[in-house]
Design a protein around this motif. Structure first.
Motif, mmCIF file in Angstrom:
data_model
loop_
_atom_site.group_PDB
_atom_site.id
_atom_site.type_symbol
_atom_site.label_atom_id
_atom_site.label_comp_id
_atom_site.label_asym_id
_atom_site.label_seq_id
_atom_site.Cartn_x
_atom_site.Cartn_y
_atom_site.Cartn_z
ATOM 1 N N MET A 1 -7.351 -67.278 44.755
ATOM 2 C CA MET A 1 -6.702 -66.230 43.969
ATOM 3 C C MET A 1 -7.682 -65.069 43.827
ATOM 4 O O MET A 1 -8.865 -65.255 43.616
ATOM 5 N N THR A 2 -7.151 -63.865 43.897
ATOM 6 C CA THR A 2 -7.994 -62.691 43.887
ATOM 7 C C THR A 2 -7.571 -61.766 42.755
ATOM 8 O O THR A 2 -6.397 -61.471 42.617
ATOM 9 N N ALA A 3 -8.518 -61.320 41.984
ATOM 10 C CA ALA A 3 -8.202 -60.306 40.976
ATOM 11 C C ALA A 3 -7.935 -59.000 41.703
ATOM 12 O O ALA A 3 -8.478 -58.751 42.773
ATOM 13 N N ILE A 4 -7.103 -58.183 41.122
ATOM 14 C CA ILE A 4 -6.717 -56.982 41.825
ATOM 15 C C ILE A 4 -6.972 -55.769 40.948
ATOM 16 O O ILE A 4 -6.830 -55.833 39.737
ATOM 17 N N THR A 5 -7.409 -54.700 41.587
ATOM 18 C CA THR A 5 -7.563 -53.456 40.853
ATOM 19 C C THR A 5 -6.196 -52.801 40.770
ATOM 20 O O THR A 5 -5.528 -52.633 41.782
ATOM 21 N N VAL A 6 -5.792 -52.466 39.573
ATOM 22 C CA VAL A 6 -4.442 -51.948 39.402
ATOM 23 C C VAL A 6 -4.512 -50.432 39.346
ATOM 24 O O VAL A 6 -4.765 -49.840 38.313
ATOM 25 N N LEU A 7 -4.336 -49.827 40.477
ATOM 26 C CA LEU A 7 -4.449 -48.374 40.569
ATOM 27 C C LEU A 7 -3.064 -47.746 40.715
ATOM 28 O O LEU A 7 -2.170 -48.351 41.267
ATOM 29 N N PRO A 8 -2.940 -46.523 40.228
ATOM 30 C CA PRO A 8 -1.666 -45.841 40.464
ATOM 31 C C PRO A 8 -1.541 -45.472 41.938
ATOM 32 O O PRO A 8 -2.548 -45.330 42.633
ATOM 33 N N PRO A 9 -0.332 -45.340 42.413
ATOM 34 C CA PRO A 9 -0.155 -44.897 43.792
ATOM 35 C C PRO A 9 -0.752 -43.497 43.977
ATOM 36 O O PRO A 9 -0.840 -42.728 43.031
ATOM 37 N N THR A 10 -1.163 -43.205 45.174
ATOM 38 C CA THR A 10 -1.700 -41.876 45.466
ATOM 39 C C THR A 10 -0.703 -41.130 46.334
ATOM 40 O O THR A 10 0.303 -41.680 46.765
ATOM 41 N N ARG A 72 -3.319 -61.792 39.186
ATOM 42 C CA ARG A 72 -4.038 -62.445 40.287
ATOM 43 C C ARG A 72 -3.008 -63.019 41.248
ATOM 44 O O ARG A 72 -2.080 -63.697 40.818
ATOM 45 N N PHE A 73 -3.216 -62.726 42.520
ATOM 46 C CA PHE A 73 -2.241 -63.127 43.529
ATOM 47 C C PHE A 73 -2.864 -64.081 44.532
ATOM 48 O O PHE A 73 -4.020 -63.929 44.907
ATOM 49 N N GLY A 74 -2.075 -65.032 44.983
ATOM 50 C CA GLY A 74 -2.517 -65.930 46.032
ATOM 51 C C GLY A 74 -2.392 -65.270 47.395
ATOM 52 O O GLY A 74 -1.763 -64.222 47.538
ATOM 53 N N PRO A 75 -2.976 -65.878 48.422
ATOM 54 C CA PRO A 75 -2.958 -65.279 49.762
ATOM 55 C C PRO A 75 -1.545 -65.093 50.318
ATOM 56 O O PRO A 75 -1.309 -64.190 51.127
ATOM 57 N N GLU A 76 -0.591 -65.921 49.857
ATOM 58 C CA GLU A 76 0.766 -65.796 50.396
ATOM 59 C C GLU A 76 1.399 -64.461 50.000
ATOM 60 O O GLU A 76 2.249 -63.935 50.727
ATOM 61 N N VAL A 77 0.955 -63.901 48.876
ATOM 62 C CA VAL A 77 1.492 -62.609 48.440
ATOM 63 C C VAL A 77 1.026 -61.502 49.383
ATOM 64 O O VAL A 77 1.814 -60.659 49.833
ATOM 65 N N VAL A 81 3.283 -59.084 52.559
ATOM 66 C CA VAL A 81 3.371 -57.639 52.768
ATOM 67 C C VAL A 81 2.405 -57.178 53.871
ATOM 68 O O VAL A 81 2.091 -55.986 53.980
ATOM 69 N N ASP A 82 1.952 -58.142 54.688
ATOM 70 C CA ASP A 82 1.050 -57.843 55.803
ATOM 71 C C ASP A 82 -0.193 -57.086 55.357
ATOM 72 O O ASP A 82 -0.647 -56.157 56.045
ATOM 73 N N ALA A 83 -0.732 -57.461 54.214
ATOM 74 C CA ALA A 83 -1.948 -56.813 53.716
ATOM 75 C C ALA A 83 -3.117 -57.777 53.873
ATOM 76 O O ALA A 83 -2.950 -58.990 53.808
ATOM 77 N N GLU A 84 -4.302 -57.198 54.097
ATOM 78 C CA GLU A 84 -5.496 -58.031 54.231
ATOM 79 C C GLU A 84 -5.944 -58.537 52.871
ATOM 80 O O GLU A 84 -6.390 -59.661 52.729
ATOM 81 N N GLY A 85 -5.831 -57.676 51.875
ATOM 82 C CA GLY A 85 -6.314 -58.058 50.551
ATOM 83 C C GLY A 85 -6.036 -56.971 49.543
ATOM 84 O O GLY A 85 -5.212 -56.084 49.776
ATOM 85 N N THR A 86 -6.775 -57.023 48.441
ATOM 86 C CA THR A 86 -6.461 -56.167 47.298
ATOM 87 C C THR A 86 -6.592 -54.674 47.604
ATOM 88 O O THR A 86 -5.906 -53.862 46.998
#
Lengths: 141, 87
Positions: A1-10, A72-77, A81-86
């Motif tokens: 599980m990875t903590a994520i930085t919650v940023l606004p969209p740019t 916190r999201f697991g790798p399946e999340v 969405v075809d993302a490498e990570g946070t």
């Protein structure tokens, strides 16, 4: 599980969201356009569905109301969405907006995870987190 | 409803590519393993119901300019302690 930085969209973020697995409650809903809500700058977005006419959500980066929120999201999340990570994703939460702000709530149980490069999106579920799908955005007296 | 009997480590296949395997049976609890294509989300039923209800409610949101102004006025309040989930 990875903590994520919650940023606004740019500005570079994708203005179309695509939910490959749909949105719970609206199985036909797959793609949404994202536009700022209102004419003046604001952190709020309107998500308008292409398939389900009239379906729109109000969404906001969670940090606007919930600076303490650290989903916190697991790798399946990320895979979904075809993302490498946070670093590749942005998080939004859906608001239920009532006539008064005091009655309005945010869905912190099911945040939207968006691949900021491609617009691929998923409504994730933070099972066992204790977060509510209807968290008041202001403290109740 | 289709009813099938399976032993531990046996599976069922749903459609072409969803496989549900019984991993463990302990008392009245059953642990299941599920493999599915990434575009198929798997939820506990009660969680799916909660998300469905929340999304349907959210879809009725008021989106006129007066609601927007009320929300903008609220932006960046101090974190209200009681919003946090319990431990």
């Amino acid at each position: 599980m990875t903590a994520i930085t919650v940023l606004p969209p740019t500005d570079q973020d994708h203005a179309e969201l695509h939910f490959a697995s749909g949105v719970p409650g609206f199985p036909a809903a797959r793609s949404f356009s994202v536009t700022p809500w209102g004419t003046e700058p604001s952190p709020f977005f309107l998500l308008e569905c292409h398939e389900v006419i009239g379906l729109r959500f109000v969404a906001v980066p969670p940090a606007v109301f919930f600076p303490w929120y650290e989903p916190r999201f697991g790798p399946e999340v990320f895979q979904a969405v075809d993302a490498e990570g946070t670093d590749d994703v942005r998080v939004l939460v859906i608001l239920t907006v009532h006539s008064t702000a005091e009655k309005s709530t945010a869905n912190l149980l099911g945040p939207l995870v968006v691949n900021s490069a491609t617009g691929q999106a998923l409504q994730a579920v933070l099972s066992g987190s204790g977060h509510s799908p209807a968290t008041p955005i202001v403290k109740r007296p | 409803m289709l009813v099938l009997t399976r032993h531990v480590h046996q599976s069922i296949v749903i459609g072409h590519d969803v496989v549900v395997t019984v991993l463990e049976v302990r008392g009245d609890q059953v642990r299941l393993g599920i493999t599915a294509p990434k575009e198929i989300q798997v939820h506990r039923e009660e969680v799916f119901a909660a998300l469905t209800a929340a999304n349907r409610q959210a879809a009725t949101s008021a989106t006129s300019s007066s609601e927007l102004e009320a929300l903008k006025a609220l932006k960046s309040p101090a974190p209200p302690d009681e919003q946090r989930p319990g431990p």
